[in-house]
Enzyme design. Structure first.
Site, PDB file in Angstrom:
ATOM      1  N   GLU A  43      40.314 -14.889  56.515  1.00 26.21           N
ATOM      2  CA  GLU A  43      41.495 -14.690  57.368  1.00 26.21           C
ATOM      3  C   GLU A  43      42.512 -13.837  56.633  1.00 26.21           C
ATOM      4  OE1 GLU A  43      43.430 -18.309  58.758  1.00 26.21           O
ATOM      5  OE2 GLU A  43      45.307 -17.205  59.005  1.00 26.21           O
ATOM      6  N   ARG A  47      50.784 -10.132  57.211  1.00 26.59           N
ATOM      7  CA  ARG A  47      52.096 -10.370  56.618  1.00 26.59           C
ATOM      8  C   ARG A  47      52.481  -9.305  55.623  1.00 26.59           C
ATOM      9  NH1 ARG A  47      51.592 -16.673  55.033  1.00 26.59           N
ATOM     10  NH2 ARG A  47      50.500 -17.180  56.949  1.00 26.59           N
ATOM     11  N   LYS A 130      43.933 -24.632  65.048  1.00 23.72           N
ATOM     12  CA  LYS A 130      44.416 -24.751  63.675  1.00 23.72           C
ATOM     13  C   LYS A 130      45.546 -25.791  63.716  1.00 23.72           C
ATOM     14  CE  LYS A 130      47.250 -21.820  60.621  1.00 23.72           C
ATOM     15  NZ  LYS A 130      47.331 -20.473  60.007  1.00 23.72           N
TER      16      LYS A 130
HETATM   17  C1  3PG Z   1      48.799 -20.075  56.778  1.00 22.79           C
HETATM   18  O1  3PG Z   1      49.317 -19.036  57.108  1.00 22.79           O
HETATM   19  O2  3PG Z   1      47.819 -20.519  57.370  1.00 22.79           O
HETATM   20  C2  3PG Z   1      49.434 -20.851  55.695  1.00 22.79           C
HETATM   21  O3  3PG Z   1      50.501 -20.181  55.148  1.00 22.79           O
HETATM   22  C3  3PG Z   1      48.483 -21.222  54.615  1.00 22.79           C
HETATM   23  O4  3PG Z   1      49.016 -22.328  54.030  1.00 22.79           O
HETATM   24  P1  3PG Z   1      48.917 -22.573  52.449  1.00 22.79           P
HETATM   25  O5  3PG Z   1      49.493 -21.342  51.810  1.00 22.79           O
HETATM   26  O6  3PG Z   1      49.742 -23.806  52.219  1.00 22.79           O
HETATM   27  O7  3PG Z   1      47.458 -22.776  52.136  1.00 22.79           O
END
Ligand code: 3PG
Length: 207
Positions: A43, A47, A130
């Site tokens: 994924e 960003r 999700k």
């Molecule tokens: C996402 O965008 O799915 C989250 O920011 C991932 O979360 P994490 O950085 O706590 O794993």
């Protein structure tokens, strides 16, 4: 819209790495290290300014199934598909994005954090979500409570999950996989470390 293919994707790996890649020249080596480690569903979050180039570059790596995360609207969705994304993930669930995903026929994993979100997803024919932000939204206790009324629904909890806590999530029947950014930490990539983290993540089993 293929629920089946998002279901298959979620069942293909215990962990979907959430990637925030700033430099597209690092994309191919990172993807190769992840795939070699056994993580094939990637994924790439939208960003960073480089994200679409990262999707393009990672898509060239054999065995990688590259999707886009942080898809916020139909415009993001179309840009991600144009770059080669094969699935999309969003932090929340909106009607415009859901309708666009169904219209384009791309496997879609929308974020949900409460029962109303799930019900809106079900109204659109979706039942794979999700759970985000998993730890901040109440953790395992919250997911168990949320899953109760929705027997057929399955989840990919993401947000605050680590290699250490992932097995507890994976032990829950409604959880098919988890997402997390721990496999590829921010900063200059250490490919050997990424490969080792991917191997450990790919080997994770329910606690
Ligand atoms: C996402 O965008 O799915 C989250 O920011 C991932 O979360 P994490 O950085 O706590 O794993």
């Amino acid at each position: 819209m293929s629920t089946t293919s998002i279901d298959a994707l979620m069942r293909s790996v215990p962990v979907i790495p959430v990637l925030v890649v700033e430099d597209a020249t690092q994309a191919e080596p990172i993807a190769r290290a992840l795939v070699e480690g056994g993580l094939t569903a990637l994924e790439v979050t939208l960003r960073t300014p480089a994200a679409l180039d990262v999707i393009r570059a990672m898509s060239r790596v054999e065995g990688a199934v590259v999707g886009a995360g942080t898809v916020l609207n139909p415009r993001d969705l179309d840009a991600a598909m144009e770059a080669g994304a094969r699935f999309i993930v969003s932090p929340g669930l909106t009607a415009p994005l859901t309708e666009a995903a169904i219209d384009r026929g791309i496997p879609y994993l929308p974020g949900i954090a409460n029962a109303a979100d799930i019900m809106r997803g079900l109204d659109h024919g979706l039942d794979r979500f999700k759970f985000f932000p998993a730890e901040a939204a109440g953790g395992i206790k919250a997911l168990k409570a949320l899953a109760g009324p929705f027997g057929q629904v399955r989840f990919c909890p993401t947000g605050g999950i680590s290699e250490a806590t992932a097995p507890d999530w994976l032990a829950l029947k409604p959880v098919l996989c988890v997402g997390g950014s721990w496999v590829v930490p921010a900063g200059t990539p250490d490919l050997a470390a990424i490969r080792r983290a991917a191997e450990a993540a790919a080997a994770l089993r329910p606690a």
